[in-house]
Every structure is written in C-alpha cells, then in structure tokens.
Scaffold this active site. Structure first.
Site, PDB file in Angstrom:
ATOM      1  N   LYS A  16       0.824  -1.199   0.000  1.00 33.35           N
ATOM      2  CA  LYS A  16       0.000   0.000   0.000  1.00 33.35           C
ATOM      3  C   LYS A  16       0.867   1.261   0.000  1.00 33.35           C
ATOM      4  O   LYS A  16       0.627   2.185  -0.789  1.00 33.35           O
ATOM      5  CB  LYS A  16      -0.931   0.016   1.217  1.00 33.35           C
ATOM      6  CG  LYS A  16      -1.907   1.197   1.213  1.00 33.35           C
ATOM      7  CD  LYS A  16      -2.744   1.250   2.470  1.00 33.35           C
ATOM      8  CE  LYS A  16      -1.942   1.811   3.629  1.00 33.35           C
ATOM      9  NZ  LYS A  16      -2.779   2.070   4.823  1.00 33.35           N
TER      10      LYS A  16
ATOM     11  N   ASP B  58      -6.735   1.088   1.081  1.00 34.20           N
ATOM     12  CA  ASP B  58      -6.797   1.161   2.530  1.00 34.20           C
ATOM     13  C   ASP B  58      -8.199   0.773   2.990  1.00 34.20           C
ATOM     14  O   ASP B  58      -9.013   0.283   2.199  1.00 34.20           O
ATOM     15  CB  ASP B  58      -6.409   2.562   3.010  1.00 34.20           C
ATOM     16  CG  ASP B  58      -7.464   3.613   2.662  1.00 34.20           C
ATOM     17  OD1 ASP B  58      -8.398   3.306   1.884  1.00 34.20           O
ATOM     18  OD2 ASP B  58      -7.363   4.738   3.174  1.00 34.20           O
TER      19      ASP B  58
END
Length: 217
Positions: free
Chosen positions: A127, A145
C-alpha cells in the site's frame, strides 16, 4: 469486513468517476510532504494512524530532516521524540532509521521508483509503495486502505474479499482515463461520505448508482 456486493457494470462505473472528476479534477493526498523521501516516511507512519495525526508529528520533523542523511544525522532518539504521538511510534522510528540507512547506502539517498525496491524498505508494504508510485511518480498504482476497501465493496465499484482482490478489481474495472486519480477519489469519498458506521448517503452524489442496500436517509 465490508459486505461483498455485485460488480457494477462499465457504464455505471464510468458515470461514477465522471462525477468524481467533475467534483474534483485533481484530487490530492492529505499527507504533508516536501519530496519523495518525506512522502515515503509520512505514508509509512500513517499505518494505524490518521493523516492529521501524522501531519502534526512530522511538521517539525521534516523541517530538520527532509533527506535520508539528515534523518540519520538527527538520530533515533530525536526521531522517536518527534513521532511519539503516533501509534507504534517506537517501531516506526526504528523503521525510519533503517530505511534512511538503506537509501543512503544502496540508492545514493534517492527514493527508488520501482514497487519491488520500495517494498524492500522496512515498514513499507504494498500500500505504501503504491501511494508513493502514484503520488510522486505519477503511476496509476492503486493503494487500497480501509476506506477504499469499504467503498469498493459497498458500492459495487470494486468488490473483493481482501485488499488484493479490491486492487485488482479497481485496475480491471475502472476505465483507464480515471486510473491515475482513482484511489484518491475513492479514499476521500470513503473518508468523508461513505464512512464506516453511518454513511452520509444523503450527501452522496453517486447515491443513485451505488449498490449499497442499507442507504441512510
């Protein structure tokens, strides 16, 4: 976990992102940074922390340490003190220092532009790497997320059982013209409109297109 919905069709997704673009043609991330290095640090610190909290902690830190070498010169005790208001700050401080050392030793103090190289840095996962690739290097990387995961599943834009599946769904189903800013549009919508407990459906400009069955009034 967000309830898994059906996948929206191409035309509906195109309309959703057309509306996102009409509302904000150039969405920006909310983590403060001054260069690629401070972006890496900020995103890594944001794990299990809010962007607002990270910005507060790094405001003074980045004034004195905006390069890997300056971070090393500052030392772990000072770094720890700067970020002590952030969750898991001791481990994060160690990762910041390890990352700075690797960047100095292996990359001449520069932040690499490949996902594999970024993910090799301590505390930098997929991420974080995708955020840096997108925000700094202008690549259509999708950083999933909790907000994007929730919105992707609730709305039907990008349903998936885990973050990897949602990331693939975004890449596969969102038209190419929207890929660069897709994750910013989605994170901002999830953070401020499609919130976890009581989504603000009455203020949502994609309400009529969303597949969420429990819309609030």
């Amino acid at each position: 976990m967000a309830k898994l919905t059906k996948q929206l069709d191409y035309n509906t997704i195109h309309e959703i992102f057309t509306r996102f673009r009409d509302g904000d043609a150039e969405p920006k991330g909310e983590l403060d940074h001054v260069n690629a290095y401070t972006l890496v640090v900020a995103v890594a610190l944001s794990a299990q922390a809010t962007d607002k909290g990270v910005n507060k902690a790094t405001a003074e830190l980045f004034k004195v340490a905006d390069t890997p070498q300056k971070m090393l010169d500052l030392g772990i005790d000072a770094v720890t003190d700067h970020i002590k208001t952030i969750g898991l700050f001791r481990q994060k401080a160690k990762n910041v220092m390890k990352t700075a050392q690797i960047l100095v030793d292996e990359y001449d103090g520069e932040v690499p532009s490949s996902r594999a190289a970024l993910q090799s840095l301590p505390g930098v996962g997929r991420k974080t790497a995708n955020v840096v690739l997108n925000m700094w290097w202008g690549q259509p990387a999708q950083a999933v997320d909790t907000h994007i995961f929730r919105l992707g599943n609730r709305s039907g834009i990008a349903p998936g059982k885990d973050v990897d599946a949602v990331e693939r769904a975004i890449e596969d189903n969102i038209p190419a013209e929207f890929q660069l800013h897709a994750h910013h549009w989605m994170i901002l919508h999830g953070r401020y409109i499609c919130v976890a407990r009581k989504p603000k459906c009455q203020a949502c400009h994609i309400r009529d297109l969303c597949l969420y069955e429990e819309k609030t009034t």
